[in-house]
Enzyme design. Structure first.
Site, PDB file in Angstrom:
ATOM      1  N   TYR A  56     -43.317 -26.232 -23.893  1.00 53.00           N
ATOM      2  CA  TYR A  56     -43.592 -25.158 -22.932  1.00 53.00           C
ATOM      3  C   TYR A  56     -43.581 -23.807 -23.641  1.00 53.00           C
ATOM      4  O   TYR A  56     -42.529 -23.319 -24.074  1.00 53.00           O
ATOM      5  CB  TYR A  56     -42.557 -25.154 -21.803  1.00 53.00           C
TER       6      TYR A  56
HETATM    7  N1  LIG Z   1     -43.020 -34.048 -16.823  1.00 58.05           N
HETATM    8  C1  LIG Z   1     -44.182 -33.464 -16.777  1.00 58.05           C
HETATM    9  O1  LIG Z   1     -45.169 -33.928 -17.376  1.00 58.05           O
HETATM   10  C2  LIG Z   1     -44.330 -32.201 -15.948  1.00 58.05           C
HETATM   11  C3  LIG Z   1     -45.608 -31.741 -15.604  1.00 58.05           C
HETATM   12  C4  LIG Z   1     -45.697 -30.609 -14.798  1.00 58.05           C
HETATM   13  C5  LIG Z   1     -44.549 -29.956 -14.360  1.00 58.05           C
HETATM   14  N2  LIG Z   1     -43.321 -30.406 -14.741  1.00 58.05           N
HETATM   15  C6  LIG Z   1     -42.086 -29.694 -14.308  1.00 58.05           C
HETATM   16  O2  LIG Z   1     -42.122 -29.404 -12.917  1.00 58.05           O
HETATM   17  C7  LIG Z   1     -41.896 -28.010 -12.706  1.00 58.05           C
HETATM   18  C8  LIG Z   1     -42.589 -27.524 -11.460  1.00 58.05           C
HETATM   19  O3  LIG Z   1     -43.931 -27.946 -11.407  1.00 58.05           O
HETATM   20  P1  LIG Z   1     -45.180 -26.961 -11.357  1.00 58.05           P
HETATM   21  O4  LIG Z   1     -44.795 -25.574 -11.721  1.00 58.05           O
HETATM   22  O5  LIG Z   1     -46.244 -27.663 -12.116  1.00 58.05           O
HETATM   23  O6  LIG Z   1     -45.655 -27.043  -9.844  1.00 58.05           O
HETATM   24  P2  LIG Z   1     -45.022 -26.651  -8.412  1.00 58.05           P
HETATM   25  O7  LIG Z   1     -43.567 -26.540  -8.484  1.00 58.05           O
HETATM   26  O8  LIG Z   1     -45.628 -27.611  -7.478  1.00 58.05           O
HETATM   27  O9  LIG Z   1     -45.709 -25.224  -8.133  1.00 58.05           O
HETATM   28  C9  LIG Z   1     -45.179 -24.071  -8.694  1.00 58.05           C
HETATM   29  C10 LIG Z   1     -46.038 -22.856  -8.325  1.00 58.05           C
HETATM   30  O10 LIG Z   1     -46.143 -22.707  -6.914  1.00 58.05           O
HETATM   31  C11 LIG Z   1     -45.996 -21.331  -6.559  1.00 58.05           C
HETATM   32  N3  LIG Z   1     -44.773 -21.250  -5.734  1.00 58.05           N
HETATM   33  C12 LIG Z   1     -43.540 -21.823  -5.973  1.00 58.05           C
HETATM   34  N4  LIG Z   1     -42.694 -21.601  -4.965  1.00 58.05           N
HETATM   35  C13 LIG Z   1     -43.382 -20.877  -4.051  1.00 58.05           C
HETATM   36  C14 LIG Z   1     -43.053 -20.349  -2.773  1.00 58.05           C
HETATM   37  N5  LIG Z   1     -41.868 -20.538  -2.229  1.00 58.05           N
HETATM   38  N6  LIG Z   1     -44.005 -19.643  -2.112  1.00 58.05           N
HETATM   39  C15 LIG Z   1     -45.229 -19.457  -2.615  1.00 58.05           C
HETATM   40  N7  LIG Z   1     -45.611 -19.926  -3.825  1.00 58.05           N
HETATM   41  C16 LIG Z   1     -44.696 -20.642  -4.531  1.00 58.05           C
HETATM   42  C17 LIG Z   1     -45.907 -20.550  -7.856  1.00 58.05           C
HETATM   43  O11 LIG Z   1     -47.238 -20.223  -8.301  1.00 58.05           O
HETATM   44  P3  LIG Z   1     -48.126 -18.976  -7.755  1.00 58.05           P
HETATM   45  O12 LIG Z   1     -47.177 -17.912  -7.308  1.00 58.05           O
HETATM   46  O13 LIG Z   1     -48.992 -18.613  -8.893  1.00 58.05           O
HETATM   47  O14 LIG Z   1     -48.927 -19.574  -6.627  1.00 58.05           O
HETATM   48  C18 LIG Z   1     -45.362 -21.584  -8.820  1.00 58.05           C
HETATM   49  O15 LIG Z   1     -45.697 -21.348 -10.155  1.00 58.05           O
HETATM   50  C19 LIG Z   1     -42.383 -27.356 -14.004  1.00 58.05           C
HETATM   51  O16 LIG Z   1     -41.820 -26.081 -14.164  1.00 58.05           O
HETATM   52  C20 LIG Z   1     -41.906 -28.371 -15.027  1.00 58.05           C
HETATM   53  O17 LIG Z   1     -40.520 -28.136 -15.288  1.00 58.05           O
HETATM   54  C21 LIG Z   1     -43.203 -31.534 -15.503  1.00 58.05           C
END
Ligand SMILES: NC(=O)c1ccc[n+]([C@@H]2O[C@H](COP(=O)([O-])OP(=O)(O)OC[C@H]3O[C@@H](n4cnc5c(N)ncnc54)[C@H](OP(=O)(O)O)[C@@H]3O)[C@@H](O)[C@H]2O)c1
Length: 326
Positions: A56
């Site tokens: 990351y």
């Molecule tokens: N193991 C793996 O291969 C893998 C892959 C992907 C992710 N992950 C892990 O999962 C974590 C989270 O996943 P993700 O960031 O991909 O997706 P997510 O949690 O589904 O979406 C996060 C995004 O949604 C928006 N958001 C979050 N909370 C909000 C709220 N309360 N109100 C409005 N918008 C909100 C923000 O973006 P905006 O403000 O730009 O809309 C944020 O960056 C990552 O940080 C990582 O640690 C792991």
């Protein structure tokens, strides 16, 4: 192993919850103070599991997510400091070929964090493209546990068949698998409905972590098919998915209004009620505060059934991670 005991993960309401720190989607260093405020708010509210990865942050920002989390954990002075649990994922890079390379990678992560890694996870399986590479990397992961360099070991993007094989391999060495992390949300039910991973994890005593639980922000309800869309690849994906997910978003909105909650809170609570640990990424204190509001209560069976049905009826869902195995 119960990671909530062994790794001091917080168990709140009907599940455990954490914060993902991927540093994607528009991160730049001017956000660091804001991210530190997010971190502080989370720990203050007993949300103490933080997920990161050694991949990351790229180029100039190489290792930045781990460095930031380490600094935030060190500088945090409020209650719950001793419960902070940092989970990192080690990438199965093509140049990581030996068991020692995993041990070295974890030591590098610990250096960037300025503390030991609590939970070390294999970021993905190489089974889909270089199956010969994986055995030694898994040996290295188990070595880390045996050498006492980490408190727990987990996997990511593994399906049930591979998971069972690795579990058996680790049992023979007396190394428990604490967690499995997969993409799981109302728009990515595949790991549970088709791969049946929740049942397998329960059987093996492994906690299931739900990554991208808000479908990258789609389930928050703030994006509409008329736009504006986020920049880059996420915008392209949103353009494709939004028209077909209107009924799902309508169900989320309806339940949110009746419950006086937000759509994000409903989407996260759904993950918790499914027995998983969602790790939503939050970029601001407002988002983090909103997501913390998913804790301490539970959707009822009627609401869960309505959401399950709405999720099953969408025609396009999130693409699965290319590394997800069967
Ligand atoms: N193991 C793996 O291969 C893998 C892959 C992907 C992710 N992950 C892990 O999962 C974590 C989270 O996943 P993700 O960031 O991909 O997706 P997510 O949690 O589904 O979406 C996060 C995004 O949604 C928006 N958001 C979050 N909370 C909000 C709220 N309360 N109100 C409005 N918008 C909100 C923000 O973006 P905006 O403000 O730009 O809309 C944020 O960056 C990552 O940080 C990582 O640690 C792991």
């Amino acid at each position: 192993m119960q990671i909530s005991q062994e790794l001091s993960l917080p168990t709140m309401g009907c599940g455990t919850w954490a914060w993902g720190n991927r540093l994607l989607w528009g991160y730049d260093e001017s956000m660091d103070d804001q991210l530190q405020a997010v971190f502080n708010l989370c720990v203050n509210n007993s949300v103490t599991l933080f997920d990161t990865g050694d991949s990351y942050g790229t180029g100039r920002l190489n290792g930045q997510s781990e460095r930031l989390l380490g600094r935030f954990a060190k500088e945090y002075l409020g209650p719950g400091k001793e419960d902070i649990c940092i989970a990192t994922k080690l990438a199965a890079y093509p140049w990581r070929l030996t068991r020692q390379s995993m041990v070295s990678a974890c030591k590098s992560s610990a250096n960037r964090l300025g503390r030991n890694v609590d939970l070390v996870q294999m970021h993905w399986s190489t089974a889909n493209y270089a199956p010969w590479q994986e055995g030694r990397l898994l040996d290295g992961l188990a070595d880390l546990y045996e050498q006492g360099l980490v408190r727990g070991v987990g996997l990511s993007n593994y399906g049930p068949k591979r998971l069972k094989r690795v579990h058996q391999k680790f049992v023979e060495r007396g190394v428990p698998i604490a967690t499995l992390q997969v993409q799981y949300s109302l728009l990515s039910t595949y790991p549970v409905t088709q791969l049946e991973l929740k049942g397998v994890c329960d059987e093996l005593g492994i906690k299931l972590i739900a990554y991208s639980p808000l479908a990258l922000g789609l389930l928050t309800g703030k994006y509409s098919d008329k736009g504006p869309f986020p920049k880059g690849i996420r915008g392209l994906l949103f353009r494709q998915l939004l028209p077909g997910i209107r009924p799902l978003l309508a169900s989320l909105r309806e339940i949110a209004q009746l419950r006086n909650k937000t759509m994000s809170q409903i989407a996260l609570n759904w993950c918790i009620c499914k027995g998983t640990i969602p790790i939503p990424g939050a970029k601001s204190v407002e988002q983090a505060r909103d997501n913390i509001g998913a804790l301490g209560w539970q959707l009822d069976s009627g609401e869960m059934a309505q959401l399950d049905q709405a999720a099953a009826s969408v025609d396009k869902v999130m693409v699965q991670n290319i590394f997800q195995t069967k």
